[in-house]
Design a protein around this motif. Structure first.
Motif, PDB file in Angstrom:
ATOM      1  N   GLY A   8      -7.289  -3.862  56.428  1.00  0.00           N
ATOM      2  CA  GLY A   8      -6.778  -4.370  55.347  1.00  0.00           C
ATOM      3  C   GLY A   8      -7.571  -4.316  54.060  1.00  0.00           C
ATOM      4  N   GLN A   9      -6.796  -4.427  53.206  1.00  0.00           N
ATOM      5  CA  GLN A   9      -7.333  -4.139  51.674  1.00  0.00           C
ATOM      6  C   GLN A   9      -8.059  -5.276  51.041  1.00  0.00           C
ATOM      7  N   GLY A  10      -6.993  -6.429  51.485  1.00  0.00           N
ATOM      8  CA  GLY A  10      -7.401  -7.724  50.590  1.00  0.00           C
ATOM      9  C   GLY A  10      -7.003  -7.484  49.237  1.00  0.00           C
ATOM     10  N   THR A  11      -5.945  -7.441  48.930  1.00  0.00           N
ATOM     11  CA  THR A  11      -5.561  -6.832  47.434  1.00  0.00           C
ATOM     12  C   THR A  11      -5.929  -8.270  46.460  1.00  0.00           C
ATOM     13  N   ARG A  12      -5.722  -9.726  47.108  1.00  0.00           N
ATOM     14  CA  ARG A  12      -6.020 -10.772  46.251  1.00  0.00           C
ATOM     15  C   ARG A  12      -7.704 -10.723  45.893  1.00  0.00           C
ATOM     16  N   LEU A  13      -8.410  -9.892  46.641  1.00  0.00           N
ATOM     17  CA  LEU A  13      -9.953 -10.013  46.108  1.00  0.00           C
ATOM     18  C   LEU A  13     -10.026  -8.966  45.006  1.00  0.00           C
ATOM     19  N   GLY A  14      -8.885  -8.298  44.256  1.00  0.00           N
ATOM     20  CA  GLY A  14      -9.059  -7.519  43.112  1.00  0.00           C
ATOM     21  C   GLY A  14     -10.005  -6.475  43.249  1.00  0.00           C
ATOM     22  N   VAL A  15     -10.967  -6.387  42.417  1.00  0.00           N
ATOM     23  CA  VAL A  15     -12.139  -5.168  42.040  1.00  0.00           C
ATOM     24  C   VAL A  15     -13.170  -5.483  43.308  1.00  0.00           C
ATOM     25  N   GLY A  24     -13.619 -26.495  64.486  1.00  0.00           N
ATOM     26  CA  GLY A  24     -14.876 -26.433  63.593  1.00  0.00           C
ATOM     27  C   GLY A  24     -14.324 -25.723  62.126  1.00  0.00           C
ATOM     28  N   TYR A  25     -15.535 -25.135  61.584  1.00  0.00           N
ATOM     29  CA  TYR A  25     -14.941 -24.485  60.204  1.00  0.00           C
ATOM     30  C   TYR A  25     -14.470 -23.010  60.397  1.00  0.00           C
ATOM     31  N   TRP A  26     -13.310 -22.839  59.612  1.00  0.00           N
ATOM     32  CA  TRP A  26     -12.866 -21.696  59.526  1.00  0.00           C
ATOM     33  C   TRP A  26     -12.318 -21.253  58.126  1.00  0.00           C
ATOM     34  N   LYS A  27     -12.452 -20.092  57.663  1.00  0.00           N
ATOM     35  CA  LYS A  27     -12.008 -19.820  56.377  1.00  0.00           C
ATOM     36  C   LYS A  27     -11.300 -18.349  56.141  1.00  0.00           C
ATOM     37  N   ASP A  28     -10.340 -18.229  55.788  1.00  0.00           N
ATOM     38  CA  ASP A  28      -9.835 -16.896  55.459  1.00  0.00           C
ATOM     39  C   ASP A  28     -10.219 -16.705  53.716  1.00  0.00           C
ATOM     40  N   VAL A  29     -11.375 -16.126  53.574  1.00  0.00           N
ATOM     41  CA  VAL A  29     -11.729 -16.204  51.860  1.00  0.00           C
ATOM     42  C   VAL A  29     -10.675 -14.969  51.318  1.00  0.00           C
ATOM     43  N   GLY A  30      -9.549 -15.209  51.373  1.00  0.00           N
ATOM     44  CA  GLY A  30      -8.407 -14.547  50.698  1.00  0.00           C
ATOM     45  C   GLY A  30      -8.279 -14.271  49.344  1.00  0.00           C
ATOM     46  N   THR A  31      -8.693 -15.010  48.653  1.00  0.00           N
ATOM     47  CA  THR A  31      -8.658 -15.010  47.131  1.00  0.00           C
ATOM     48  C   THR A  31     -10.120 -15.113  46.362  1.00  0.00           C
ATOM     49  N   ILE A  32     -10.349 -14.724  45.206  1.00  0.00           N
ATOM     50  CA  ILE A  32     -11.496 -14.942  44.662  1.00  0.00           C
ATOM     51  C   ILE A  32     -11.981 -16.267  44.443  1.00  0.00           C
ATOM     52  N   SER A  61     -11.250 -18.796  46.304  1.00  0.00           N
ATOM     53  CA  SER A  61     -11.755 -19.178  47.882  1.00  0.00           C
ATOM     54  C   SER A  61     -13.182 -18.377  48.224  1.00  0.00           C
ATOM     55  N   TYR A  62     -13.067 -17.079  47.841  1.00  0.00           N
ATOM     56  CA  TYR A  62     -14.489 -16.332  48.080  1.00  0.00           C
ATOM     57  C   TYR A  62     -15.524 -17.237  47.618  1.00  0.00           C
ATOM     58  N   TRP A  63     -15.274 -17.369  46.099  1.00  0.00           N
ATOM     59  CA  TRP A  63     -16.390 -18.186  45.317  1.00  0.00           C
ATOM     60  C   TRP A  63     -16.992 -19.391  45.793  1.00  0.00           C
ATOM     61  N   GLU A  64     -15.707 -20.217  46.064  1.00  0.00           N
ATOM     62  CA  GLU A  64     -16.049 -21.552  46.739  1.00  0.00           C
ATOM     63  C   GLU A  64     -16.907 -21.630  48.102  1.00  0.00           C
ATOM     64  N   SER A  65     -16.440 -20.641  48.970  1.00  0.00           N
ATOM     65  CA  SER A  65     -17.032 -20.811  50.302  1.00  0.00           C
ATOM     66  C   SER A  65     -18.622 -20.112  50.375  1.00  0.00           C
ATOM     67  N   ASN A  66     -18.479 -19.276  49.272  1.00  0.00           N
ATOM     68  CA  ASN A  66     -20.062 -18.766  49.212  1.00  0.00           C
ATOM     69  C   ASN A  66     -21.119 -20.166  48.605  1.00  0.00           C
ATOM     70  N   LEU A  67     -20.301 -20.733  47.585  1.00  0.00           N
ATOM     71  CA  LEU A  67     -21.065 -21.688  46.857  1.00  0.00           C
ATOM     72  C   LEU A  67     -21.403 -23.094  47.915  1.00  0.00           C
ATOM     73  N   GLU A  68     -20.545 -23.164  48.735  1.00  0.00           N
ATOM     74  CA  GLU A  68     -20.641 -24.180  49.637  1.00  0.00           C
ATOM     75  C   GLU A  68     -21.970 -24.353  50.573  1.00  0.00           C
ATOM     76  N   LEU A  69     -22.210 -22.888  50.505  1.00  0.00           N
ATOM     77  CA  LEU A  69     -23.421 -22.802  51.685  1.00  0.00           C
ATOM     78  C   LEU A  69     -24.620 -23.181  51.087  1.00  0.00           C
ATOM     79  N   THR A  70     -24.760 -23.476  49.665  1.00  0.00           N
ATOM     80  CA  THR A  70     -25.831 -23.617  48.851  1.00  0.00           C
ATOM     81  C   THR A  70     -26.057 -25.328  48.958  1.00  0.00           C
ATOM     82  N   SER A  71     -24.932 -26.128  49.451  1.00  0.00           N
ATOM     83  CA  SER A  71     -25.210 -27.640  49.617  1.00  0.00           C
ATOM     84  C   SER A  71     -26.163 -27.983  50.607  1.00  0.00           C
ATOM     85  N   PRO A  72     -26.741 -29.257  50.610  1.00  0.00           N
ATOM     86  CA  PRO A  72     -27.822 -29.599  51.698  1.00  0.00           C
ATOM     87  C   PRO A  72     -27.070 -29.473  53.141  1.00  0.00           C
ATOM     88  N   LEU A  73     -25.953 -29.850  53.232  1.00  0.00           N
ATOM     89  CA  LEU A  73     -25.344 -29.681  54.728  1.00  0.00           C
ATOM     90  C   LEU A  73     -24.074 -29.076  54.609  1.00  0.00           C
TER      91      LEU A  73
END
Lengths: 422, 372
Positions: free
Chosen positions: A12-19, A240-248, A250-262
């Motif tokens: 897949g190309q994942g068009t909603r992730l743009g550039v 459990g945790y599951w995420k389709d990082v289909g949009t910019i 949600s991509y941004w959010e789920s990366n930033l989530e990793l920086t939280s303590p838990l």
């Protein structure tokens, strides 16, 4: 010994992730400081003891193919099985480009047959999650199902974005609603399927003959099995945790989530490691002039500035006086002195000059593609160069390979865009 | 021209001066700079210089070294042709000997020399921290028409010259004399323990020396032949340190990596440094963390305060803990409110809540798996 072959859909190309996917396929998009999206699915497979894996590629596969290689980082460089890249090919009869997810698997039935698989696991190469597929398979066998779909309960108001399963008390799927306006359940398909091989083969062959079909698992195969009761499909509830990082966003959010303590996804679990192929780099260095908070600072980084709530991938350099907030900065990107980034996603090998400001100003809709570029996030594509003293607003997009000549002025208002003129 | 070279790494040293860090490992296997072991530097130098057949001579407590090297795949040494050879002392029909010295160690593995197609042998040590392109050394060796070339370095006052072999050379850089660990050093040019020599010459010298109980490569093989052989000195002027010289030296080397110019030279010049992969997630610094002038490795979660320190992989520094001027090895945990200053913590050390580990005059060393 249960014979399972996993087929990972990675075309897949994942068009909603743009550039972000202009040069690479979506499964190759970097995630979490050192990974690429496909690492999660590949690691889930090997952690579940599945060592026979086909990866179906089609869209811009170079980076992905190189990343997987012969599968060494995942212990998939094996004599028996291992990982096989399955690109579309020209053969005797009807082989051609993959027309859809089901057609892609159909064209590689021979590969599954050769592996001697009793069960076929159909997976996506672009989801972020930790799942032991044995639980899914146990459930599948226990229910005597022909096919089982991993599902997750979602808030009812969001259910209209998913494929929704309506089940009976036993968990058997009695109705399938694709992105329904009035969902009758909140059980959403995760795009993770397990089938008995013989059943899958029969269904795919039938679907191939159906000229009206778009040959897609979610749109054609699953609805038809349910509607025409061709077999017993069950829904397996995944908690459990599951995420389709289909949009910019949600991509941004789920990366930033990793920086939280838990964080909801534990990358530090010694019993469920995620493997990846990375460049060899030294540990990260944080200097006396640096200030780092709530952030992931990967190997090879050198931080002399201030970094808050951000994910820095490998080899990122942040010069003195710079300030990075709520941003994702990918591999080998350089950020010059006294520059500031807020709510930015910066792709690999970008050079940001001195006194650059990114993510400032008012909230305006993106003029290029507001559906893709929104949420106040500014995106900068791979291999671009942002010259000194430039100010870039919110909801902006800078394409790939942009060079200083592409900048007509020192200011790009919110919602603006710049692409490279060839 | 491609020079075919066999690499040999002497990694059998006990490293008494590094006790207790060498209680559980050979000095070549000592962890350094957050993710490496000492031997990674020499091994990477060899591979980066096009040497793809490397023998590692081990003897003392080799488990962690062997575990680290594995099949050699991290250094691209898992090859059909050449590759990595771990050369341990063994029992044979000729008897049972430990390696009685560096010359003896190579002598006992003569088959590796005899069989290979290589014309030259580069002998290095697993204890040295430096980056070099050995191909410059080859060129120098040929230009000088040397029989043996030894790498030397002008040592400044930060080195204890009485711990090194001090070299005297003529104006042509031919070596006249080497004084091993002199009480009163006559010069500041020290031999770094790295040899480049024609393979067949080395074999002859070993056959002549080792059966006559000449077991040391420098003292019994090279030095008695300084008149007969053309032994030249190749001056290396980059960063070079030997971890085996002592705890102070080991600590100092780790602190050196916090300097930008040292990092640039050791990590980014003349090829990469390769090491065993660990598949850990990138390090995380939480909202309560303050980190300054420190190296942080994969798998770490830092919530406390860290200054002027080298933090290895998978270390946990909890909120309120303070770590200063220290080296914290893999898997250690510094609990809430604990204080660690001027210390080296070996692997998997736990410093309990509120406890203090502070080196006063000397650097404090905590052994592997100790709990304070």
């Amino acid at each position: 010994m249960r014979k399972v072959t996993a087929m990972i859909l990675a075309g897949g190309q994942g068009t909603r992730l743009g550039v972000l996917t202009e040069k690479i396929a979506k499964p190759a998009v970097p995630f979490g400081g050192k990974y690429r999206l496909i690492d999660f699915t590949l690691s889930n497979c090997v952690n579940s003891g599945i060592y026979k894996i086909g990866v179906l590629t089609q869209y811009k596969p170079h980076v992905l193919t190189k990343h997987i290689g012969i599968g060494k980082p995942w212990d998939l460089d094996r004599k028996d099985g291992g990982v096989t890249i399955l690109p579309p090919y020209v053969g005797n009869e009807e082989s051609e480009w993959y027309k859809g997810t089901a057609n892609a698997v159909y064209q590689n039935l021979e590969f599954i047959e050769e592996n001697g698989a009793d069960y076929v696991l159909i997976l996506s190469g672009d989801h972020v999650y930790a799942m032991d597929y044995n639980d899914l398979l146990d459930f599948h066998i226990l229910k005597g199902a022909d096919g089982t779909i991993a599902c997750m309960e979602v808030p009812l108001e969001e259910a209209s974005r998913f494929g929704i399963m309506v089940t009976d008390l036993d968990g058997r799927i009695v109705e399938f609603q694709e992105k329904p306006e009035k969902p009758r359940s909140n059980l959403a398909s995760l795009g993770i399927y397990i089938f008995n091989y013989d059943f899958l083969k029969k269904i795919l062959e039938e679907d191939e003959r159906n000229e009206k079909s778009s040959h897609d698992f979610g749109k054609d195969i699953i609805p038809r099995i349910v509607k025409e009761t061709l077999g017993k499909l069950y829904a397996f509830k995944f908690e459990g945790y599951w995420k389709d990082v289909g949009t910019i966003k949600s991509y941004w959010e789920s990366n930033l989530e990793l920086t939280s303590p838990l964080p909801p996804l534990n990358l530090h679990d010694p019993n469920w490691k995620f493997f990846t192929h990375t460049e060899e780099m030294p540990p990260s260095y944080v200097s006396p002039t640096a200030e780092v908070m709530n952030s992931i600072i990967s190997e090879g980084c050198e931080v002399y500035g201030k970094v808050e709530n951000s994910v820095l991938f490998q080899g990122v350099i942040v010069e003195e006086g710079s300030h990075i907030v709520n941003s994702i900065v990918m591999t080998r990107t350089f950020i010059g002195r006294n520059s500031s980034l807020e709510n930015a996603v910066v792709a690999e090998n970008v050079i940001i000059g001195k006194n650059v400001r990114i993510g400032v100003g008012e909230d305006r809709k993106n003029k290029y593609d507001p559906k893709v570029y929104s949420g106040l996030i500014t995106v900068i594509g791979m291999d671009s160069v942002i010259p000194d003293d430039v100010t870039i607003g919110k909801n902006c997009v800078i394409g790939v390979d942009v060079d200083p000549n592409d900048f007509e002025s020192r200011t790009l208002e919110s919602g603006g865009y710049i692409f490279h003129r060839r | 021209m491609r020079v075919k070279v066999l690499g040999l790494i002497l990694a059998g040293g006990r490293g008494e001066a590094l006790w207790p860090l060498t209680k559980v490992r050979a000095s070549a296997a000592i962890p350094i700079f957050g993710k490496y072991r000492a031997i990674d530097f020499t091994l990477s130098n060899m591979v980066n210089s096009g040497i793809y057949k490397v023998g590692v001579l081990t003897q003392y407590n080799p488990r962690s070294l062997m575990d680290h090297l594995g099949s050699g795949k991290e250094w691209d040494l898992d090859r059909k042709h050449g590759g990595l050879f771990i050369l341990q002392p063994y029992v044979s029909s000729q008897g049972e000997f430990w390696y009685r010295g560096t010359a003896d160690a190579i002598y006992q593995n003569m088959t590796l020399l005899r069989r290979g197609e290589e014309d030259f042998v580069l002998i290095g040590s697993g204890d040295h921290i430096y980056k070099i392109d050995f191909t410059d050394l080859y060129q120098y060796h040929f230009k000088k028409g040397a029989d043996v070339t030894l790498i030397v370095k002008k040592l400044d006052e930060s080195y204890d010259l009485t711990k090194y072999g001090i070299v005297s050379v003529n104006e042509n850089m031919r070596i006249l004399e080497i004084e091993e660990k002199p009480e009163k050093p006559k010069g500041d040019l020290a031999f770094l323990g790295i040899y480049f020599i024609n393979k067949y010459l080395l074999m002859d010298l070993l056959y002549a020396s080792v059966p006559q109980k000449g077991y040391d490569l420098l003292l019994d093989v090279i030095l008695p032949n300084l008149d007969r052989l053309k032994v030249y000195a190749y001056v290396f002027d980059g960063y070079w340190r030997n971890v085996k010289k002592g705890i102070d030296e080991y600590y100092r080397i780790n602190m050196d990596i916090l300097k930008q110019e040292v990092r640039r030279e050791l990590f980014y010049e003349k090829g990469k440094v390769f090491t065993k992969l660990k598949d850990l997630s990138p390090p995380k610094l939480t909202g309560t963390a303050t980190v300054s002038n420190s190296l942080i490795s994969d798998g770490c979660i830092i919530a406390g305060s860290v200054r002027n320190s080298v933090i290895f992989r998978n270390v946990r520094i909890k909120a309120g803990a303070i770590v200063e001027n220290s080296v914290i090895m893999q898997g250690s945990v510094i609990e809430e409110g604990a204080v660690v200053k001027n210390a080296i913590l070996d692997k998997e050390v736990v410093v309990r809540e509120g406890r203090e580990v502070i080196g006063e005059k000397e650097i404090l060393v905590l052994e592997k798996r100790s709990v304070v």
